[in-house]
Structure formats: structure tokens, C-alpha cells
Design a protein around this motif. Structure first.
Motif, PDB file in Angstrom:
ATOM      1  N   SER A 288      -9.903  -3.482  12.938  1.00  0.00           N
ATOM      2  CA  SER A 288      -9.304  -2.767  11.609  1.00  0.00           C
ATOM      3  C   SER A 288      -9.739  -3.868  10.629  1.00  0.00           C
ATOM      4  CB  SER A 288      -7.904  -2.371  11.357  1.00  0.00           C
ATOM      5  OG  SER A 288      -7.696  -1.335  12.610  1.00  0.00           O
ATOM      6  N   ALA A 289     -10.220  -3.242   9.472  1.00  0.00           N
ATOM      7  CA  ALA A 289     -10.720  -4.145   8.153  1.00  0.00           C
ATOM      8  C   ALA A 289     -11.613  -5.196   8.463  1.00  0.00           C
ATOM      9  CB  ALA A 289      -9.267  -4.711   7.625  1.00  0.00           C
ATOM     10  N   CYS A 290     -12.472  -5.087   9.152  1.00  0.00           N
ATOM     11  CA  CYS A 290     -13.550  -5.958   9.619  1.00  0.00           C
ATOM     12  C   CYS A 290     -14.941  -5.191   9.583  1.00  0.00           C
ATOM     13  CB  CYS A 290     -13.249  -6.359  10.896  1.00  0.00           C
ATOM     14  SG  CYS A 290     -11.967  -7.410  11.376  1.00  0.00           S
ATOM     15  N   GLY A 291     -15.035  -4.160   8.789  1.00  0.00           N
ATOM     16  CA  GLY A 291     -16.548  -3.663   8.418  1.00  0.00           C
ATOM     17  C   GLY A 291     -17.135  -2.782   9.093  1.00  0.00           C
ATOM     18  N   LYS A 292     -16.507  -1.759   9.919  1.00  0.00           N
ATOM     19  CA  LYS A 292     -16.922  -0.448  10.106  1.00  0.00           C
ATOM     20  C   LYS A 292     -17.498   0.608   8.932  1.00  0.00           C
ATOM     21  CE  LYS A 292     -13.489   0.604  12.636  1.00  0.00           C
ATOM     22  NZ  LYS A 292     -12.736  -0.624  12.135  1.00  0.00           N
ATOM     23  N   THR A 293     -16.393   0.612   8.153  1.00  0.00           N
ATOM     24  CA  THR A 293     -16.927   1.636   7.401  1.00  0.00           C
ATOM     25  C   THR A 293     -18.117   1.149   6.503  1.00  0.00           C
ATOM     26  OG1 THR A 293     -14.686   2.408   6.998  1.00  0.00           O
ATOM     27  CG2 THR A 293     -15.958   3.009   5.179  1.00  0.00           C
ATOM     28  N   ASN A 294     -18.167  -0.095   6.185  1.00  0.00           N
ATOM     29  CA  ASN A 294     -19.112  -0.526   5.160  1.00  0.00           C
ATOM     30  C   ASN A 294     -20.469  -0.543   6.076  1.00  0.00           C
ATOM     31  OD1 ASN A 294     -18.548  -2.137   2.459  1.00  0.00           O
ATOM     32  ND2 ASN A 294     -16.728  -2.202   3.711  1.00  0.00           N
ATOM     33  N   LEU A 295     -20.378  -0.933   7.117  1.00  0.00           N
ATOM     34  CA  LEU A 295     -21.589  -1.004   7.858  1.00  0.00           C
ATOM     35  C   LEU A 295     -22.220   0.455   8.208  1.00  0.00           C
ATOM     36  CD1 LEU A 295     -23.427  -3.243   9.487  1.00  0.00           C
ATOM     37  CD2 LEU A 295     -22.446  -2.243  11.479  1.00  0.00           C
TER      38      LEU A 295
HETATM   39  P1  GDP Z   1     -13.113  -1.187   8.657  1.00  0.00           P
HETATM   40  O1  GDP Z   1     -11.791  -1.153   8.473  1.00  0.00           O
HETATM   41  O2  GDP Z   1     -13.527  -1.899  10.222  1.00  0.00           O
HETATM   42  O3  GDP Z   1     -13.552   0.050   8.302  1.00  0.00           O
HETATM   43  O4  GDP Z   1     -13.697  -2.190   7.557  1.00  0.00           O
HETATM   44  P2  GDP Z   1     -14.369  -2.009   6.184  1.00  0.00           P
HETATM   45  O5  GDP Z   1     -15.775  -1.604   6.261  1.00  0.00           O
HETATM   46  O6  GDP Z   1     -13.348  -1.104   5.404  1.00  0.00           O
HETATM   47  O7  GDP Z   1     -14.328  -3.496   5.604  1.00  0.00           O
HETATM   48  C1  GDP Z   1     -13.200  -4.272   5.544  1.00  0.00           C
HETATM   49  C2  GDP Z   1     -13.142  -5.299   4.376  1.00  0.00           C
HETATM   50  O8  GDP Z   1     -14.085  -5.978   5.002  1.00  0.00           O
HETATM   51  C3  GDP Z   1     -13.617  -4.696   2.961  1.00  0.00           C
HETATM   52  O9  GDP Z   1     -12.594  -5.418   2.146  1.00  0.00           O
HETATM   53  C4  GDP Z   1     -14.945  -5.132   3.120  1.00  0.00           C
HETATM   54  O10 GDP Z   1     -15.343  -5.288   1.680  1.00  0.00           O
HETATM   55  C5  GDP Z   1     -15.053  -6.279   3.770  1.00  0.00           C
HETATM   56  N1  GDP Z   1     -16.499  -6.256   4.453  1.00  0.00           N
HETATM   57  C6  GDP Z   1     -17.135  -5.446   5.169  1.00  0.00           C
HETATM   58  N2  GDP Z   1     -18.310  -5.679   5.602  1.00  0.00           N
HETATM   59  C7  GDP Z   1     -18.512  -6.998   5.066  1.00  0.00           C
HETATM   60  C8  GDP Z   1     -19.677  -7.998   5.326  1.00  0.00           C
HETATM   61  O11 GDP Z   1     -20.721  -7.652   5.873  1.00  0.00           O
HETATM   62  N3  GDP Z   1     -19.299  -9.260   4.842  1.00  0.00           N
HETATM   63  C9  GDP Z   1     -18.314  -9.696   4.237  1.00  0.00           C
HETATM   64  N4  GDP Z   1     -18.092 -10.825   3.562  1.00  0.00           N
HETATM   65  N5  GDP Z   1     -17.343  -8.699   4.120  1.00  0.00           N
HETATM   66  C10 GDP Z   1     -17.295  -7.353   4.542  1.00  0.00           C
END
Ligand code: GDP
Ligand code: PGA
Ligand code: MN
Ligand code: MN
Length: 625
Positions: A288-295
Motif C-alpha cells: 500500500s502506498a508504494c506506486g500501484k495506482t501511479n504505475l
Molecule cells: P498505491 O497505494 O500502491 O496505489 O500507490 P500510489 O500509486 O498511490 O503511490 C503512493 C505514493 O507514492 C504517492 O505519493 C506517489 O506520488 C508515490 N509514487 C508513486 N510512484 C512513484 C515513483 O515511481 N517514484 C516516486 N518517487 N514516488 C512514486
């Protein structure tokens, strides 16, 4: 008591059905409602039909209560502010309740406290919940939400019925899953997952309704796999209250998956089309919060590439009759981390949340907009910001966060500009690579590939990451999070590993290649890798490996890109490739020793021999470095 799990359908329940008709419901659903209504004593019952009219009614009521307020800058967007004690998942209060402890927790030495889940016997949990649920909905409405995880009618899909006393939960579940009458029609007289949720704050005459009712001291989230039942008390926060998501699609889902030989995983699903027009789908597990949604939503920086999003949090995957792994996204919306989301980092998310979105714990601006740390600064000077805590005129440099670090947007998936054309396919999409990753400030290279499926399962088992605000942790500590599933395993992690390993043996199956990535390695000046849209350079290498290109070399941890094989064309900033791929000997010696200790102490006698062998082989390679 609770013999066949039904208080008999002749209730002395006197509340009235405000919306919908009990007699229209399948018998089993009606029984479940009667049973729980008798226990929880709601004043009214509302059977959700899933219509827009119903949504608007609930939004109106929530606004009247003060639970949400409109963000008038956008269309049909709302802001909810929770109680500051109810802002994240509560892992310490989440339990799996099975008759045998070893069905839930690995068999370890007696004095070891498991970090791989919390177990309680069903009878002890029954006792505990007897002190929570009776009368807990007094003065409130009990909503009945029929929901489908997965497209209605797909063979992948599973149906649940959630009872809740929170209208916020209803409007959120309507975004995150398919709900309403069509689900009931598809269910017929079949069984379903029974989900009960209460904010745990009855409305009594002396006490007026709160803006965000909850009961943090009494919070408990219980899963009864043997009864196909989930009971969540005391929290309104999404991960604890939208029971289709983590509770059903991952915890109960993983148990069903093992039984029926498929996978329920904490993974995004993305499509990648290369400049030659070849398209492949990958699944990726990050904590959680490690970049899934962004990727999943990324806008690739390399020209000619197209990335599409099938899902951003959960994948249900199974091998089809041709031995091809196929995946669906069981959800229908995104419950994404707001801070860090901007036009620069994630333009697709920014467009997705322009309408029909519920924001929780973000800051607001006095012109009816949202605000959080990391959002592009627009016209900052003359706009006033109110923080998530309600502090008016919040100032940059004040030392406090404008939005809670785990503040979220909840938005319909079909609004996402890069949503994949097959995102609702009932057959699922073909998965050709599985990627693991976490926040590793040290030692872990930007990307590496496993030698084979078994080694890949070992990589998943060895996954670690820094803790984030998605759960109740304080500070940044690198902890184990195997398969990014540590908070979501529905059963014994040792058994889970055996399940994953069991697919290697079957030669008819086309097991995808498995990779590990790390966007978060740090140098003296912060992150070494620019991340976000630039991650396409890594995905491109993975894509070419899946196509069988010879662009890899051996390293002690796995295959890494042959020097010069990562496409760095047009990268604007300077990147220290040596630092990104360095394997420091001292770090890795400590890492394998720590892994060995972890597996021995936490998985104990349930650790499969194959994982032990993989660890020993890694150890040898590291000590030969
Ligand atoms: P999820 O909870 O796994 O879906 O993670 P999110 O995609 O929501 O990202 C969580 C946090 O990590 C956010 O604050 C993003 O801006 C940051 N983040 C996501 N992808 C990257 C990346 O490739 N590089 C860095 N430095 N931060 C990232
Ligand atoms: P996330 O989902 O993985 O996008 O953070 C919510 C959660 O895992 O709590
Ligand atoms: Mn998640
Ligand atoms: Mn996410």
C-alpha cells in the motif's frame, strides 16, 4: 445460539423498511437481513437498488448531516473529513477466525509473535462481537448493499451482501464495486459472502449524531472463512469499511482462490503497447502506498508506447484451459492515495477525479477545490486552504500537512482516460509478466528478473518495504511484506507459498516471468530514479525480456539488464546507473542472513523446502561475491 447462523425469520424486529421491499429479496438474503437487524436494532432498513436517484438521495442526506460537503469547483465531487482517529486500516485489530490456528498463522515456536496475521477462534470472536454489535445501529438506518466483485455474471466474479449503518460506505461501495438490483438478479438463490459493518455509534436521545461517527477503541474487523462471513465494527475508513475490497476480494478471496486453484492478489493490472503495436498485460504487487495506482495510470515518457489501466489494486487471476494466466480487476473504482498526485506525476488520475468523486481527508480551497501536498501549485497567493483537520488559512511551511498522508480519492474506473478496452472483460486479460516491488532505500537494484517461477515465488516471499501511512504505523521502517499481501493473507502464509509453488510442476501451464523493481532507491540527494512516467524504461526492458530478447546478464540476485540495454533515450535528468544497480556486499550479506532469520522464525515448519533451497542458493551466490 446462531445455530444455522439465522435467528429464524420470525423476528421481533420492529424497524421499518424505508426503501425497497424485503419480500422481493431472495430468501437467504432476507434471512440474513432479519437476523442481523434483530441483533443490531436499526431504526430503518434501506435496500439499495444502485440507481443514480438513490445515490443523489444519500449524498443529500450526508451533506445535511455534515459528513460531506460539495467541492463546487468540480461536478458531483464531495469531501469527507473523518475523525482524526479513523484515518487508515487497523492491522492490529484485524482478525482471521478459524477453528484451527494453523489454518491462519504459520506454525512457529511458541514464543514468536506472528507478523503474518492475527488469529482468534470463532467462538472467542463470537463472544467479543456479542459485546459490540447488539443494539449498535439504534437510531440509524441499516443499508443493504448487494455487490459483485468482478463484472456481473463473469465466472471470476463473487457476490456479497453488505449490511452497513453508514451512507458514506454505500456511496463509496457504489463507486468501488457493482451494486444493486442487477446483482440480486444474478445471485438468485445462491450463497453469498455475508458482510456486516457498523460504525459502532448508536444514536441515543442524549447524544446527537456526530459528523463522523466511529468507535476507534472498540474497532475490530473479523473474518470467518468457514462461514463466509465478515464483521467490521467501529471504523468508517475505506479499507476497514468497504468490505468488498480488502476483506472480501483479498482475505476471503485468497482462501477461495487456494481452494479453487486461482490467485487473489494485491496487484495492479496494466496493458502496454510498444511502438510496433504489440500489446501485453502485466500484473504488479507493491505494498500500500508504494506506486500501484501511479504505475497503472502512467503516461509513458518514451514515444510510441501506450499504457492502459485494467485495475490499480486487486487482481483475480486463473489459468485458462490453454494454460494461459488470465486476470480480472474485481473492482469498479479507484481508492487512491491523494498526496503526490498531480498533473506532472499522474495526469490520468487528475482527469479521473474531476467528477463523481468522493475525497476523504484532503484539504480544500475557498474556491471549492481540493488541495494536498504535491499538487501543482496554482495561483497560490490568493487562495485560502483549509487543512484536513479543518484548520482555516493553512500555510505552507507551517509544519503540518494540508492533507492526511493517507487521504484518498474514490472515483469510478470508467472515468480514467487510459482505462483499458478490456477492463470489464469477463474472460480477463492474459498476464505475461508478474512484477514485485517495494520502497527500498538501499541495496535493491532498479530491476531484476527471476531465474524461473520458483525463484520468482522466492522473490515475492522476500519482499520488503518501508512502512507507509496506509496503516497505523509511525515512521519509515523497512519491514517484510511478502507478495505485498502481509496485511491481506486470509490463510497461513506457508500454505500460500505451497499454493504458488504448485503451479511450477504443471508443464501445461505457461507461468509468466517474474520480476522485481525498486523505484525508491536513495542516494545522497534523494531518489536515484525519476520514477512515474520514466518507469516505462523499465517496463520496456521487461517487455523485451518477455519477448525473449537477449538483453540480460547474470547477477547474484537475478538477471539484470545488460549494460546499455535499458532505453535511456531522451531522459532529461542525469541518472547514476551504477548506483541504481550496485549490489553492496555488506548489505546483501546482512539481507540474506535477515531473510533466513525471518523465514525460520515467522514461517517455521510451514516454510516449503523449495523456498529454503532458493534461500541457500542466494546465500551461496552472495557469499561468493
Ligand atoms: P498505491 O497505494 O500502491 O496505489 O500507490 P500510489 O500509486 O498511490 O503511490 C503512493 C505514493 O507514492 C504517492 O505519493 C506517489 O506520488 C508515490 N509514487 C508513486 N510512484 C512513484 C515513483 O515511481 N517514484 C516516486 N518517487 N514516488 C512514486
Ligand atoms: P493502496 O490501497 O494499495 O492503493 O494503498 C489501499 C490499501 O492497501 O490500504
Ligand atoms: Mn491496496
Ligand atoms: Mn492505489
Amino acid at each position: 445460539k446462531l445455530k444455522d447462523n439465522c435467528y429464524a425469520c420470525a423476528p421481533d424486529y420492529t424497524g421499518s423498511v424505508l426503501y425497497g421491499n424485503l419480500n422481493d429479496l431472495p430468501e437467504k438474503v432476507k434471512c440474513f437481513i432479519q437476523d442481523k437487524a434483530k441483533q443490531c436494532q436499526p431504526e430503518y432498513i434501506h435496500i439499495c437498488d444502485g440507481t443514480e436517484k438513490e445515490r443523489d438521495l444519500l449524498l443529500y442526506l450526508l451533506q445535511k448531516d455534515g459528513t460531506i460537503k460539495p467541492l463546487n469547483k468540480y461536478e458531483n465531487c464531495w469531501l469527507a473529513r473523518t475523525d482524526p482517529d479513523d484515518v487508515a486500516r487497523v492491522e492490529s485489530k484485524t482478525f482471521i477466525c478459524t477453528t484451527n490456528k494453523t489454518d491462519t498463522i504459520p506454525n512457529t515456536k511458541d514464543d514468536v509473535v506472528s507478523t503474518l496475521g492475527n488469529w482468534m477462534s470463532p467462538s472467542d470472536m463470537d463472544c467479543l462481537l456479542e459485546s459490540r454489535f447488539p443494539g449498535c445501529m439504534k437510531g440509524r438506518t441499516m443499508f443493504v448493499i448487494p455487490f459483485s466483485m468482478g463484472p456481473i455474471g463473469s465466472k471470476f466474479s463473487k457476490i456479497g451482501i453488505q449490511l452497513t449503518d453508514s451512507a458514506y460506505v454505500v456511496v463509496s461501495m457504489r463507486i468501488m464495486s457493482r451494486i444493486g438490483t442487477s446483482v440480486l438478479e444474478s445471485l438468485g438463490n445462491d450463497d453469498f459472502i455475508k458482510c456486516l459493518h457498523s460504525v459502532g455509534k448508536p444514536v441515543t436521545s442524549v447524544q446527537k449524531a456526530d459528523r463522523w461517527p466511529c468507535n476507534p477503541k472498540q474497532t475490530v474487523i473479523a473474518h470467518y472463512p468457514e462461514r463466509h462471513e465478515i464483521c467490521s465494527f467501529g471504523s468508517g475508513y475505506g479499507g476497514n469499511s468497504l468490505l468488498g475490497k480488502k476483506c472480501m476480494a483479498l482475505r476471503i478471496g485468497s482462501i477461495l482462490a487456494r481452494k479453487e486453484r486461482w490467485f487473489a492478489e494485491h496487484m495492479l493490472i496494466m496493458g502496454i503497447e510498444n511502438p510496433a503495436g504489440v500489446k501485453k498485460y502485466f500484473a504488479a504487487a507493491f505494498p500500500s502506498a508504494c506506486g500501484k495506482t501511479n504505475l497503472a495510470m502512467m503516461e509513458p515518457s518514451l514515444p510510441g508506447y501506450k499504457v492502459t489501466c485494467v485495475g490499480d489494486d486487486i487482481a483475480w487471476m486463473r489459468f485458462d484451459e490453454n494454460g494461459q494466466l488470465r486476470a480480472i480487476n474485481p473492482e469498479a473504482g479507484f481508492f487512491g492515495v491523494a498526496p503526490g498526485t498531480s498533473k506532472k506525476t499522474n495526469p490520468n488520475a487528475m482527469k479521473t477525479i474531476e467528477k463523481n468523486t468522493i475525497f476523504t481527508n484532503v484539504a480544500s480551497t475557498d474556491d471549492g477545490g481540493f488541495y494536498w501536498q504535491g499538487l501543482d501549485k496554482t495561483n497560490q497567493d490568493n487562495i485560502q486552504i483549509t487543512s484536513w483537520m479543518g484548520i482555516k488559512n493553512w500555510q505552507h511551511g507551517s509544519g503540518t500537512d494540508p492533507a492526511h498522508p493517507n487521504s484518498r480519492f474514490c472515483a469510478p474506473a470508467n472515468q480514467c482516460p487510459n482505462i483499458d478496452e478490456n477492463w470489464e472483460s469477463s474472460e480477463g486479460v492474459s498476464i505475461e509478466a508478474i512484477i514485485f516491488g517495494g520502497r527500498r532505500p538501499e541495496g535493491l537494484p532498479l530491476v531484476f528478473e527471476s531465474f524461473d517461477w520458483t525463484h520468482g515465488v522466492f522473490l515475492g516471499a522476500s519482499l520488503k518495504s518501508e512502512t507507509t501511512a496506509a496503516a497505523e504505523y509511525k515512521g519509515k521502517l523497512v519491514v517484510h511484506d511478502p507478495f505485498a499481501m502481509r496485511p491481506f493473507f486470509g490463510y497461513n502464509f506457508g500454505h500460500y507459498l505451497k499454493h504458488w509453488l504448485s503451479f511450477q510442476a504443471n508443464r501445461k501451464l505457461n507461468c509468466p516471468k517474474i520480476f522485481h523493481v525498486n523505484w525508491f532507491r536513495k542516494g545522497p540527494e534523494g531518489f536515484l530514479w525519476p520514477g512515474f512516467g520514466e518507469n516505462i524504461r523499465v517496463l520496456d526492458w521487461i517487455f523485451r525480456r518477455v519477448q525473449g530478447e537477449d538483453c540480460h546478464v547474470m547477477s547474484p540476485v537475478g538477471y539484470i539488464p545488460r549494460p546499455g540495454s535499458l532505453n535511456m533515450a531522451g531522459l532529461k535528468q542525469e541518472v547514476d546507473m551504477n548506483a541504481l544497480f550496485e549490489l553492496p556486499v555488506q548489505f546483501w550479506r546482512a539481507e540474506v542472513d535477515e531473510l533466513e532469520h525471518y523465514f525460520n522464525s515467522q514461517v517455521g515448519s510451514d516454510l516449503p523446502d523449495k523456498i529454503k533451497q532458493e534461500l541457500n542458493q542466494l546465500k551461496q551466490r552472495i557469499y561468493n561475491m
